[in-house]
Design an enzyme around this catalytic site. Structure first.
Site, PDB file in Angstrom:
ATOM      1  NE  ARG A 177      -3.573   0.137   2.744  1.00  0.00           N
ATOM      2  CZ  ARG A 177      -4.173   0.362   3.907  1.00  0.00           C
ATOM      3  NH1 ARG A 177      -4.115  -0.556   4.873  1.00  0.00           N
ATOM      4  NH2 ARG A 177      -4.815   1.487   4.130  1.00  0.00           N
ATOM      5  CB  CYS A 235      -1.972   3.527   9.678  1.00  0.00           C
ATOM      6  SG  CYS A 235      -3.316   4.001  10.782  1.00  0.00           S
TER       7      CYS A 235
END
Length: 271
Positions: A177, A235
């Site tokens: 990611r 995050c």
């Protein structure tokens, strides 16, 4: 005072202590395998509802930090007093429990610990369980929230922080990611990274379900940041950033969580 981490053996020995409160802060994972949540809990547990009670429910981004008033009201409803000892766990090991731990710290309650290994470790040791529907409600507590702004970073500060060598931004998302190899799991959210940030997938501070030892954690962060840098964790939505905040606190680093994380940053900026 509790340390930031306690073992399942410690909790099993202190479970019936008068001022010990146990909270289950489980939420489903955003990515990866989503197994059915456990139907059992540690005896005496109350549910710490991150989504509905300890976030701003109608905020534009998920898991937005609540106000001190909202936190205090809902924590008092769970019976937390100023002299309580709070232990938090989740069904996944160490995942969303770290977010609850971080919220306690951010609102001035320091006698709080994560259960190392969470419910999986408790089950592995064969300790007692009860049905999750058991009512363990307590009378209203007297805890008073005191907001600690040093624990939180907001969007407006990020550009300055990203250019300041006194800070290091560390992203807890998976490397795929972070490197934009796979799409973000949230529909419509673009891939990308915050400028000058570096990657430390949150599972790199864990050994299976448990937190790595202090010396191991110190080595992990030493390889990423200077000793005197203030670490800022991000995050997807503030959950796994809190796992890194826990690890950094145990390792002795000053740190904060960027509350909006990539969901906010990727929405409010243009690639």
């Amino acid at each position: 005072m509790l340390e930031n981490i306690v073992s399942v053996e410690w909790l099993n020995n202190h479970l019936k202590d008068k001022n010990v409160l146990v909270f289950d802060a489980t939420i489903s994972k955003v990515v990866g395998d989503i197994s059915a949540l456990s139907k059992a809990q540690i005896p005496g547990t109350q549910f710490f509802d991150i989504k509905k009670k300890f976030s701003i429910a109608n905020a534009p981004f998920p898991n937005t930090i609540p106000s001190a008033e909202q936190f205090e009201e809902n924590i008092q409803a769970l019976g937390v007093n100023n002299d309580s000892k709070v232990v938090i766990y989740d069904d996944n090991g160490i995942y969303s429990s770290a977010r609850a731990w971080w919220l306690f710290k951010t609102f001035g309650f320091n006698n709080v610990a994560i259960l190392d290994g969470g419910l999986p470790e408790w089950k592995a040791k064969g300790f007692l369980l009860e049905d999750k529907t058991t009512n363990n409600s307590r009378k209203k507590g007297n805890f008073k929230a005191i907001y600690n702004p040093d624990n939180v970073v907001f969007f407006d500060s990020l550009e300055t922080i990203s250019k300041d060598d006194n800070y290091k931004i560390i992203d807890a998302r998976s490397s795929d990611r972070f490197n934009c190899i796979v799409a973000e799991p949230r529909a419509g959210l673009r891939s990308g990274t915050i400028p000058t940030s570096t990657n430390l997938p949150f599972n790199m501070v864990l050994d299976d379900n448990k937190l790595k030892q202090k010396t191991e954690l110190q080595t992990v962060f030493k390889n990423l940041a200077k000793e005197n840098q203030h670490l800022v964790f991000t995050c997807g939505s503030g959950i796994t950033a809190s796992v890194l905040a826990l690890a950094a606190t145990v390792a002795g680093y000053n740190n904060s969580v960027y509350d909006g994380s990539w969901t906010e940053y990727g929405t409010l900026t243009i690639a």
